[in-house]
Design an enzyme around this catalytic site. Sequence first.
Site, PDB file in Angstrom:
ATOM      1  N   CYS A  91      -5.895  -2.743   2.411  1.00 32.16           N
ATOM      2  CA  CYS A  91      -5.685  -2.644   3.857  1.00 32.16           C
ATOM      3  C   CYS A  91      -6.983  -2.660   4.682  1.00 32.16           C
ATOM      4  CB  CYS A  91      -4.832  -1.404   4.138  1.00 32.16           C
ATOM      5  SG  CYS A  91      -3.909  -1.546   5.689  1.00 32.16           S
ATOM      6  N   GLU A 131       0.855  -1.197   0.000  1.00 31.21           N
ATOM      7  CA  GLU A 131       0.000   0.000   0.000  1.00 31.21           C
ATOM      8  C   GLU A 131       0.895   1.254   0.000  1.00 31.21           C
ATOM      9  OE1 GLU A 131      -2.249   0.655   3.635  1.00 31.21           O
ATOM     10  OE2 GLU A 131      -3.732   1.861   2.583  1.00 31.21           O
ATOM     11  N   LYS A 154      -9.710   2.537  -2.603  1.00 28.65           N
ATOM     12  CA  LYS A 154     -10.029   2.071  -1.240  1.00 28.65           C
ATOM     13  C   LYS A 154     -11.439   2.535  -0.865  1.00 28.65           C
ATOM     14  CE  LYS A 154      -7.521   1.880   3.173  1.00 28.65           C
ATOM     15  NZ  LYS A 154      -6.326   2.453   3.824  1.00 28.65           N
TER      16      LYS A 154
HETATM   17  O1  LIG Z   1      -6.908  -1.764   9.936  1.00 29.02           O
HETATM   18  C1  LIG Z   1      -5.812  -1.518  10.427  1.00 29.02           C
HETATM   19  O2  LIG Z   1      -5.516  -1.812  11.562  1.00 29.02           O
HETATM   20  C2  LIG Z   1      -4.770  -0.845   9.604  1.00 29.02           C
HETATM   21  C3  LIG Z   1      -5.349  -0.249   8.374  1.00 29.02           C
HETATM   22  C4  LIG Z   1      -4.432   0.629   7.652  1.00 29.02           C
HETATM   23  O3  LIG Z   1      -3.325   0.881   8.057  1.00 29.02           O
HETATM   24  C5  LIG Z   1      -4.832   1.179   6.365  1.00 29.02           C
HETATM   25  O4  LIG Z   1      -5.981   1.008   5.964  1.00 29.02           O
HETATM   26  O5  LIG Z   1      -3.995   1.816   5.726  1.00 29.02           O
END
Ligand SMILES: O=C(O)CCC(=O)C(=O)O
Length: 273
Positions: free
Chosen positions: A152, A41, A111
């Site tokens: 993520c 990411e 996202k």
């Molecule tokens: O859900 C999480 O704990 C981390 C999510 C995250 O870092 C993101 O979405 O960039």
Amino acid sequence: MLNILQLQIKVLSSKEQTLNYIEAYLKKFLHLQPDIVTLPEMFNCPYNNKSFPLYAEFEGDITYKFCQNLAKKYNIYLSAGSIPEKDAQNHLFNTAYVFDNNGNCIAKHRKMHLFDIDVKNSQHFKESDTLSAGNNITVFDTKWGKMGLCICYDFRFPELARLMVDLGAKIILVPAAFNMTTGPLHWELLFQSRAVDNQVFTIGTAPARNLNASYHSYGHSIIVSPWGKILNQADFEETALFTTINLNEINLVREQIPLLRHRRLDIYELTQK
Ligand SMILES: O=C(O)CCC(=O)C(=O)O
């Protein structure tokens, strides 16, 4: 059989340097003959709200072109992590692309669930300060079958993974960057849970930890089989994970434990609006 190479690279503050570095790093592993290479990411941008607008690019700009060329030049499918993308109205998105081995873009995912969390005395992040959410579930065709793509925090939502699987995804690709608060508790658990519930391969690719950055990535890039078995997992340093997977495992587990068939769809349903 499918060869997956996950590049858990460090994100540098110079975008150009990061891109050059990715190519140099990838070259070290080409002798393994990867079919699919995955990136983390926000691989071309430090993970913080100040940087997103500064590093954002229109579709087709430098990072996009770099990824297209990389895929074509080295004859690989490239799950090109995610990058800050801007549109003509100056909205910013956290966007993931996948390119085939001819450099064609075969998937784009913005996202959908923005990472806005506030853990007491610990991890705080509010992506919605700078980013807008995408609205599409992303499943795409490859010569190995359908794959799903999310980013993520998206992966925390079991409904999304199930909808991707209902649309035919056999592998779920997740460019990600968990942190030192949620990573140790939730990372493996999520990748194993989504794999077991949906009887798919789950593949999470994260950046290496950079202690000079404001956001400390948990790292631990991971690949899990449809049985829920962790096939390979990194630690936090820069590394490449190479794993050969057998897609027949999906059918085997689905025949032996027919979860998806055993759903009581006469009683409940999950629908996409
Ligand atoms: O859900 C999480 O704990 C981390 C999510 C995250 O870092 C993101 O979405 O960039």
